[in-house]
Scaffold this active site. Sequence first.
Site, PDB file in Angstrom:
ATOM      1  N   HIS A 270       0.830  -1.129   0.029  1.00 61.18           N
ATOM      2  CA  HIS A 270      -0.025   0.004  -0.003  1.00 61.18           C
ATOM      3  C   HIS A 270       0.879   1.267   0.027  1.00 61.18           C
ATOM      4  O   HIS A 270       0.716   1.998  -0.898  1.00 61.18           O
ATOM      5  CB  HIS A 270      -1.078  -0.040   1.400  1.00 61.18           C
ATOM      6  CG  HIS A 270      -1.838  -1.014   1.123  1.00 61.18           C
ATOM      7  ND1 HIS A 270      -2.792  -1.449   0.092  1.00 61.18           N
ATOM      8  CD2 HIS A 270      -2.114  -1.951   2.370  1.00 61.18           C
ATOM      9  CE1 HIS A 270      -3.552  -2.650   0.417  1.00 61.18           C
ATOM     10  NE2 HIS A 270      -2.945  -3.001   1.687  1.00 61.18           N
ATOM     11  N   ASP A 321      -4.914  -8.393  -3.287  1.00 66.53           N
ATOM     12  CA  ASP A 321      -5.190  -8.248  -2.097  1.00 66.53           C
ATOM     13  C   ASP A 321      -6.662  -8.880  -1.451  1.00 66.53           C
ATOM     14  O   ASP A 321      -6.566 -10.035  -1.127  1.00 66.53           O
ATOM     15  CB  ASP A 321      -5.384  -6.709  -1.840  1.00 66.53           C
ATOM     16  CG  ASP A 321      -5.049  -6.393  -0.330  1.00 66.53           C
ATOM     17  OD1 ASP A 321      -5.298  -7.058   0.583  1.00 66.53           O
ATOM     18  OD2 ASP A 321      -5.146  -5.203   0.129  1.00 66.53           O
TER      19      ASP A 321
END
Length: 454
Positions: A270, A321
Amino acid sequence: MSSNSIHARAALLDDGWAENVRLVLDGGVISGVEAGVEAHAEDERVDHLVPAMGNHHSHAFQRAMSGLAEKRGQGTDTFWTWRDVMYRFALAMNPDQMEAVAAQLYVEMVEAGFCRVGEFHYLHNDRDGLPYANRGEMSERIVAAAGEAGIGLTLLPAFYAHSNFGGLAPNDGQRRFINDLAGFEDLLARCRDMAATHHGVSVGVAPHSLRAVTPQELDALVAMAGDDPIHIHVAEQEKEVADCLEWCGQRPLEWLLAHAPVNERWCLIHSTHLTGDELDGIVHAGATVGLCPVTEGNLGDGVFPAADLLRNGGRFGIGTDSNVSVGVAGELRQLEYSQRLAQRQRSVVARQGWSSGRVLFSEARRGGQAALNFSVDIEQGAPATFVTFDSASVPWLSRDSLLDAWIFGDALRPDGVWIDGRQMVAEGRHVAAGPVAERFRRTMTELLRETGLQ
Ligand SMILES: [Zn+2]
């Protein structure tokens, strides 16, 4: 059906597109590449051929909740309300269900054009929170699912011990994730044993986040990793940045870059909320930024400045993810569109004169390979791992425009996928799709009953 030789009308080689490319495959490896040659009678003919992509970040069990966490609750829906639904699935899933969900996911990944997945795996313990008699039970199910789908696996067992900065005790909803260092060392050894005996499996180490790991534990995990990849969630949420500032006076990436030996083996998942200095620090360290554009959009995390990273010489990969959707094209499209919306411009990531699709595809491939420590290119001696497209329905598209149409349009998807010389996808469908989907359907019926979600 696998073939020992393939002829592509066009192929994306290391130095760009080439016409009439003939590959000879031998034992899962490309033993010969010739460009500008006619097909031989025995060749399997394909249209466009490109090397395959690594997916650096997945939590397989979350595939089960796709479509089940989009109903708006009371007040403001945030990452933290989504996490409540995620915990219900995490607390319900048994090893058979884990394997069934992961197999479905990995089949979908291969159909999308991914050849390897970094599985950031943190669902370790039994439902009561105690370790399984075999601490590697759930990891073994991940390995089995990857084997069934034929996808390469970089297994990243996650260490998770605390509920927030400062070593706070974990809460009951996190009981299946929790390890101490001795337990984790045992788990990691079991994962490494599996890697030694299963084709296509390698292992890294994943400190879950600075919320879940103390500085002392992080030091110990880095030592355990040796030369293997290290993946960590960092700076995903604004609340996480605020909590970190309160804990130590530094922002998450600022703290990590100052206190951990971050280098090219690290993948910083991220990194959404960062300053210019932190971005420079990541580039200087040589780490890969682990972008997960669809999940970051789904969770309302924020927009990472991907064009700034590339301009400064940095590197990103893409990960699916939460697996709310599973696609190479979808991730790259979301990445580019988030940049365009933030900057109110078009073609933000591409360099001048280049196609957006080509640059997004090439850069994400480069980052994925670094993060997962593997290499596939269309060259002699490389694994026979590639994706083909059939442009018959769009004959006016070729080369870069074909990549652009795949990523930004709806008319194209991978037609064939080969991994280590085995053709896993033919005519757009994975060879194991039918039975895997059937088992997944049965598993979802059980899980919905057990979670009380339907
Ligand atoms: Zn994640």
